[in-house]
Design a protein around this motif. Structure first.
Motif, mmCIF file in Angstrom:
data_model
loop_
_atom_site.group_PDB
_atom_site.id
_atom_site.type_symbol
_atom_site.label_atom_id
_atom_site.label_comp_id
_atom_site.label_asym_id
_atom_site.label_seq_id
_atom_site.Cartn_x
_atom_site.Cartn_y
_atom_site.Cartn_z
ATOM 1 N N ILE A 193 -35.745 -12.706 -1.846
ATOM 2 C CA ILE A 193 -37.050 -13.346 -1.992
ATOM 3 C C ILE A 193 -37.819 -12.590 -3.070
ATOM 4 O O ILE A 193 -38.147 -11.416 -2.887
ATOM 5 N N PRO A 194 -38.133 -13.207 -4.200
ATOM 6 C CA PRO A 194 -39.017 -12.556 -5.175
ATOM 7 C C PRO A 194 -40.467 -12.728 -4.741
ATOM 8 O O PRO A 194 -40.886 -13.831 -4.358
ATOM 9 N N VAL A 195 -41.242 -11.642 -4.751
ATOM 10 C CA VAL A 195 -42.643 -11.713 -4.313
ATOM 11 C C VAL A 195 -43.553 -11.138 -5.397
ATOM 12 O O VAL A 195 -43.133 -10.329 -6.235
ATOM 13 N N ASP A 196 -44.823 -11.558 -5.353
ATOM 14 C CA ASP A 196 -45.809 -11.034 -6.301
ATOM 15 C C ASP A 196 -46.467 -9.772 -5.734
ATOM 16 O O ASP A 196 -46.074 -9.274 -4.668
ATOM 17 N N THR A 198 -41.125 -17.148 -12.496
ATOM 18 C CA THR A 198 -41.025 -16.208 -11.370
ATOM 19 C C THR A 198 -41.020 -14.774 -11.876
ATOM 20 O O THR A 198 -41.737 -13.911 -11.348
ATOM 21 N N VAL A 199 -40.231 -14.515 -12.909
ATOM 22 C CA VAL A 199 -40.121 -13.153 -13.452
ATOM 23 C C VAL A 199 -41.469 -12.672 -13.986
ATOM 24 O O VAL A 199 -41.823 -11.491 -13.857
ATOM 25 N N LYS A 200 -42.255 -13.581 -14.559
ATOM 26 C CA LYS A 200 -43.555 -13.221 -15.129
ATOM 27 C C LYS A 200 -44.474 -12.617 -14.066
ATOM 28 O O LYS A 200 -45.271 -11.713 -14.343
ATOM 29 N N ASN A 201 -44.380 -13.099 -12.838
ATOM 30 C CA ASN A 201 -45.262 -12.638 -11.754
ATOM 31 C C ASN A 201 -44.560 -11.743 -10.733
ATOM 32 O O ASN A 201 -45.134 -11.418 -9.699
ATOM 33 N N LEU A 202 -43.323 -11.352 -11.039
ATOM 34 C CA LEU A 202 -42.492 -10.620 -10.079
ATOM 35 C C LEU A 202 -42.992 -9.188 -9.878
ATOM 36 O O LEU A 202 -43.222 -8.456 -10.843
ATOM 37 N N PHE A 250 -38.278 -7.543 -5.525
ATOM 38 C CA PHE A 250 -37.242 -8.329 -4.867
ATOM 39 C C PHE A 250 -37.103 -7.778 -3.448
ATOM 40 O O PHE A 250 -36.901 -6.576 -3.265
ATOM 41 N N VAL A 251 -37.201 -8.645 -2.446
ATOM 42 C CA VAL A 251 -37.036 -8.188 -1.066
ATOM 43 C C VAL A 251 -36.038 -9.096 -0.361
ATOM 44 O O VAL A 251 -35.831 -10.254 -0.743
#
Length: 491
Positions: free
Chosen positions: A84-87, A145-149, A152-153
Motif C-alpha cells: 500500500i503506498p501512502v502519503d 502516486t510516486v509524486k505524493n509517496l 510503502f507499507v
C-alpha cells in the motif's frame, strides 16, 4: 495480562481477546473481499482493514467491559506481501496490491538474471509473491502516486501505524520483500538499488515480539481501546500459525491450507546448502529462521469446485464432502489434476502455469473429479515437503486451515505425505501463536516452550496415521502428475 490479537487474513479480520493462559474473553470477526480482475490483478480497498479494525476494537471493548476485564496490550499478525503506498498523513494513494497479484510478472522476468544474487542475499529467488517487485511496478507505472509517496507499507504496517502513529515492522515481513538481508536482518542497500526502492520509503525493522508503538489518544477515542497500551508486532500469519501449532523445534512441519497452502519448518540457523527452490525467512521466534514453501492455489480451488459443481454459494457442507470421498475410500483412480489455477510457486516458479484436468472419461463422476483435485493440491504440497528433507528431517506435520474441516481430506493428506499428521482441535493457531510470541516478548513467559505449555497444553489433538500401501500408490500417481506438468510446460 489480557491481550487483544488482531489476525488479518485474506478474507477476514479477527479480533480475539485472550488472557495469558489462552482463555478467550471476546471474539469478533469482520469479513471482506478482494477485487479480482481477469488479467491477474488482485486488489483491495485499504479502508476495509481500517473499518474492520475499528469495528472489532469497539466490540472487544464491549466484551471486556462485560467480563470485567481490561485490554492490556494489542498484538498484530497478518498476511505478509501486499503493498500500500501512502502519503505523509498515512492515507492510501491507491488500492492495496495483494500478494496474489501478478502484474509484476514482467519485472520479475527482467530480474531473473539477478535471481541467484537476490536469493543469496534475501533467502528467496525472484517471484511475483514478494513485495519488492510490486513497489518497483508502482515506481515505474504510477507517476501520480510516486509524486505524493511517503511510505510503502504492507497491511500490518498500515494497521499498526493507524493505531500508533509509528512506521515499524519486523523481520518476518522484511524477509518477504526481497529487500532485506536475511543474515543481517536489515534493509540491503544493493537489493534496494536493484528494485529501485529508497530505504526512507520503508518501515524500521524490529524483531517479532517487540513493542512497535502505543495506542494513540485518537484511536482510543474512536474505539475505546485504552490509550497508551503497547502494540506488539507478533510476525507474519504463517510464522505465528506455526508457533500456534507447536512447530518451533526442528523435525516438525507446519502446513496451513488456506487460500494458498503454506508449509514451514523451523531452523536454528540458515542452511549453507539452501536450494533456490525453497524460501528461507525469519521466524516469529527471535533470531530463528524457517524454511518455507507455498502452493498458490489451495482452498481457493476447492471453493471454486464447490461453487461450480455443487452450486454452493454459502458455507461448505463438509459432511457431504466426507460422504462423497468415503465412496472412493482406498481407491486411487486414474484422473489427474494439475492444480495451477493461478500459476506455480515453489518448488518451481512459473506464473504462466494453469490448471489441467486429465484422464477424465464418461464414467468419471463428480466425486472422482473432486478427489483428483484434492490429490493434485496435496501432491504439489508433497513435492515441496520432499525438498525440506535436505535441511531438516520431517518426522511429523501439524495441519490447520480450510482443508482440515473434513476428516476424509485429512486422512487423504496423511496417505499422500506418508507421515503422521496432527490436527489441533482449535482453529485459531495463528492467533494463539501471536499471543504466545507477544507474551514471551513482554516477559510473561521465559520462552516459547513455556508459553505453548501454558496456552495450548490443554487443547485436544487428533492424529491421522498414513496407510503405507496407499502412500506407495499415491507416490506413483504423484510422479505421473509431475511428468504431465513437464510435458505440458516443457520444464
Amino acid at each position: 495480562m489480557n491481550l487483544l490479537v488482531i489476525d488479518i487474513g485474506t478474507s477476514s479480520m479477527r479480533g480475539i481477546l485472550f488472557d495469558e493462559r489462552g482463555k478467550r474473553l471476546g471474539v469478533h470477526q469482520v469479513k471482506y473481499q478482494t477485487i479480482k480482475y481477469g488479467d491477474g490483478r488482485v486488489e483491495q480497498n485499504p479502508r476495509d482493514w481500517i473499518s474492520a479494525l475499528e469495528k472489532i476494537s469497539a466490540e472487544i471493548v464491549k466484551a471486556s467491559d462485560k467480563a470485567g476485564k481490561a485490554v492490556d496490550a494489542v498484538a498484530v499478525t497478518a498476511q505478509r506481501s501486499a503493498v500500500i503506498p501512502v502519503d505523509r498523513q498515512g492515507e492510501p494513494l491507491m488500492n492495496a496490491i495483494m500478494w496474489q497479484d501478478q502484474r509484476n510478472a514482467g519485472i520479475c522476468r527482467d530480474l531473473e538474471s539477478r535471481s541467484e544474487l537476490i536469493f543469496r542475499r534475501t533467502g528467496a529467488s525472484i517471484n511475483t509473491v514478494f513485495s519488492g517487485s510490486r513497489m518497483t511496478w508502482i515506481m515505474e507505472n504510477c507517476p501520480e502516486t510516486v509524486k505524493n509517496l511517503y511510505k510503502f507499507v504492507n497491511i500490518p504496517e498500515y494497521v499498526m501505524h493507524y493505531m500508533t502513529g509509528e512506521y515499524k515492522t519486523d523481520a518476518t515481513y522484511g524477509s518477504r520483500s526481497h529487500l532485506m538481508s536475511l543474515r543481517d536482518r536489515k534493509w540491503d542497500q544493493e537489493m534496494l538499488e536493484i528494485f529501485r526502492v529508497e530505504e526512507k520509503l520503508l518501515c524500521v525493522i524490529q524483531e517479532p515480539g517487540t513493542v512497535c508503538g502505543r495506542i494513540t489518544a485518537e484511536f482510543s477515542r474512536k474505539t475505546g481501546i485504552p490509550s497508551g497500551i503497547p502494540v506488539v508486532t507478533a510476525g507474519g500469519d504463517q510464522q505465528c500459525g506455526a508457533v500456534g501449532q507447536g512447530v518451533f523445534q526442528e523435525g516438525s512441519l507446519s502446513l496451513v491450507t488456506g487460500t494458498g497452502a503454506f508449509l514451514s519448518a523451523p531452523l536454528s540457523q540458515i542452511p549453507e546448502n539452501l536450494s533456490p527452490k525453497l524460501i528461507c525467512g525469519c521466524s516469529s521466534v527471535k533470531n530463528h529462521y524457517m524454511v518455507e514453501a507455498n502452493v498458490i492455489t489451495c482452498c481457493s480451488a476447492f471453493d471454486w469446485f464447490c461453487r461450480s459443481f455443487y452450486d454452493w454459494e454459502g458455507d461448505t457442507d463438509y459432511g457431504r464432502i466426507d460422504r462423497e470421498l468415503a465412496a472412493l475410500e482406498n481407491i486411487v483412480g486414474r484422473e489427474l489434476v494439475l492444480p495451477y489455477f493461478q500459476g506455480r510457486s515453489t518448488p518451481e516458479w512459473n506464473p504462466h502455469a494453469r490448471a489441467v484436468f486429465s484422464e477424465i472419461s464418461l464414467s468419471t463422476e463428480r466425486n472422482g473429479i473432486l478427489k483428483a483435485l484434492l490429490e493434485g493440491i496435496f501432491f504439489e504440497i508433497q513435492n515441496n515437503i520432499n525438498l525440506f528433507s535436505n535441511y531438516t528431517q520431517i518426522e511429523k506435520a501439524f495441519i490447520s486451515g480450510g482443508l482440515t474441516n473434513s476428516s476424509r481430506m485429512n486422512q487423504l493428506q496423511a496417505d499422500i505425505y506418508g507421515i503422521p499428521l496432527y490436527c489441533m482441535q482449535d482453529s485459531e493457531a495463528t492467533a494463539l501463536g501471536a499471543l504466545m510470541i507477544a507474551l514471551q516478548g513482554m516477559g510473561v513467559y521465559k520462552d516459547i516452550s513455556d508459553a505453548f505449555g501454558a496456552v495450548c497444553g490443554h487443547i485436544p489433538v487428533k492424529c491421522y496415521t498414513p496407510n503405507p500401501e496407499l502412500h506407495s500408490l499415491y507416490e506413483e500417481k504423484r510422479q505421473r502428475m509431475n511428468e504431465l506438468y513437464r510435458e505440458i510446460c516443457g520444464r
